[in-house]
Enzyme design. Sequence first.
Site, short mmCIF file in Angstrom:
data_model
loop_
_atom_site.label_atom_id
_atom_site.label_comp_id
_atom_site.label_asym_id
_atom_site.label_seq_id
_atom_site.Cartn_x
_atom_site.Cartn_y
_atom_site.Cartn_z
N TYR A 143 0.85 -1.21 0.00
CA TYR A 143 0.00 0.00 0.00
C TYR A 143 0.88 1.25 0.00
O TYR A 143 1.76 1.39 0.85
CB TYR A 143 -0.91 0.01 1.23
CG TYR A 143 -1.90 1.16 1.21
CD1 TYR A 143 -3.00 1.13 0.34
CD2 TYR A 143 -1.73 2.29 2.02
CE1 TYR A 143 -3.90 2.19 0.30
CE2 TYR A 143 -2.64 3.34 1.99
CZ TYR A 143 -3.72 3.29 1.12
OH TYR A 143 -4.61 4.34 1.07
N ASP A 238 9.09 2.89 1.16
CA ASP A 238 7.94 3.59 1.71
C ASP A 238 7.94 3.33 3.21
O ASP A 238 7.55 2.25 3.68
CB ASP A 238 6.66 3.08 1.05
CG ASP A 238 5.42 3.82 1.56
OD1 ASP A 238 5.54 4.52 2.59
OD2 ASP A 238 4.36 3.68 0.94
N LYS A 266 2.71 9.66 8.97
CA LYS A 266 2.22 9.10 10.24
C LYS A 266 3.02 9.64 11.44
O LYS A 266 2.71 10.71 11.94
CB LYS A 266 2.21 7.57 10.20
CG LYS A 266 1.28 7.04 9.08
CD LYS A 266 0.94 5.60 9.29
CE LYS A 266 0.27 5.00 8.08
NZ LYS A 266 -1.16 5.19 8.00
N1 PMP Z 1 2.32 4.33 2.48
C1 PMP Z 1 2.05 3.45 3.45
C2 PMP Z 1 3.01 2.33 3.69
C3 PMP Z 1 0.91 3.59 4.25
O1 PMP Z 1 0.63 2.70 5.21
C4 PMP Z 1 0.06 4.71 4.02
C5 PMP Z 1 -1.16 4.95 4.88
N2 PMP Z 1 -1.71 3.87 5.49
C6 PMP Z 1 0.37 5.58 2.99
C7 PMP Z 1 1.51 5.37 2.24
C8 PMP Z 1 -0.51 6.75 2.67
O2 PMP Z 1 -0.48 7.68 3.69
P1 PMP Z 1 -1.69 8.70 3.86
O3 PMP Z 1 -2.86 7.91 4.31
O4 PMP Z 1 -1.18 9.66 4.90
O5 PMP Z 1 -1.90 9.36 2.55
#
Ligand code: PMP
Length: 444
Positions: A143, A238, A266
């Site tokens: 994700y 990521d 986060k």
């Molecule tokens: N990358 C990862 C690994 C994530 O877990 C998330 C959010 N769960 C995101 C990107 C996207 O972040 P956001 O919800 O702040 O757009």
Amino acid sequence: MISGRKPQQRPDSRVQLLPGGLPGPYLLPDDQHHVFRSAHGSRLVTTESVEFIDHVGGAGALILGHGHPAVVEAAQRQLGRAMHLFGVHNEPALELAERLVDTVPCAERIAYATTGSEATAYAMRMARAATGRDLVLKFEGGYHGNHDYALVSTFPSARSDFPHGHPDTGGQPAATRSTILVAPFNDLATVEQIFSDHSGRIAGIIVECVQRIIPADETFLGGLRELCDRSGAVLIFDEVVTGFRLGPTSAQGHYGVHPDLATFGKIIGAGGPLSCVAGRADLLDHADPRRRGGSDHVYLNGTLHGNPVAAAATLAMLDELADPNVYELLDATTGRLCVGAQAALDRHGVPAIAVHVGSLWQILFTDGPPRSYADIAAGDSLAMRRLDAELLRQGHFVLPGVRRFVSTAHTDADIDATIKAIDRACARFVEHREPTQRSRSSET
Ligand code: PMP
């Protein structure tokens, strides 16, 4: 008193103003649609004064729990100075940039954004601009946010026809999707094959070092590093979840493999509107506005970029995380939770496993610890959701089918209470056992 259920709860009709009457993509049981009033430490309280122990932790942003005094104080102090500034430097954002460059192995420059999704989109754009290539490789089940370049084979219902991915959303242009190649996680041989089939055309690889709840194999990330070095592609970690969650130097320090670019959100943001791309200076410098007009210039801009309140809160959070024992304690606490959860599952004959990576944990109905999305998809996701629904009814806030987080605000008593709740949830799960069918894994 902790109780996830209260009789005579009146549904709030205003929720129907939102699509599906839901705040996001997660499907909750019909009897568990709460509106929350406040959150402190490890607790959430609904408008009807029902208290939950929280295991969602603001999707992992709140590693210190809700409303940590130092974080709140830092945010409040900054609110009194400047809530929002645009187009100028601000002190907390500069201090945070310095802190990140000092601690994150790959970080020579920092580019701020607002959300994790925005950061991954920028990182992919940087990889494309720097290499002059269009294709980016991601992993099935990985994700990377809500944009069209990310929502490819993240939670496919059918196995991906590698390297072609499935759309995870309507409205995604096929042309956009065709720029994303998909490979199975922890499968270096397939990645190598895809690179050889697309020689000189792949701009970069984007990968979660812990894909949802699946840790990368020892050699996998190192193999990706070598492949990128050999082919001139950009390696993007990521770290939106793993950043400052797996340890003080994030996943890249934990694994000892350094990417070219890394995305953070986060914990970087501390629950406020802040994220960033960190990485090699020559890559980040494609965003230098003096290069505007050139085909390799990367445009970065956002109203809330580098938000000073979120930056100040993040600095306070990082101060608390500087204690070297924090991560060991979180890991040990989560380990204890999973040992207790596993004992409860076994006692009731529930065919599931409690797994954790650091302070990330989940109960999976898979045959063993998963190594890829295919392993997760082969599990019984209906049973997983049914057990999670029972846990909700025991007063423990989880999103069904979604990995959860331990924070420093979870006390030993909270962990004991969680284990007991899992035990009760297992009993109800078995009592109401119905034939479940193996079905599509949930999005996480
Ligand atoms: N990358 C990862 C690994 C994530 O877990 C998330 C959010 N769960 C995101 C990107 C996207 O972040 P956001 O919800 O702040 O757009």
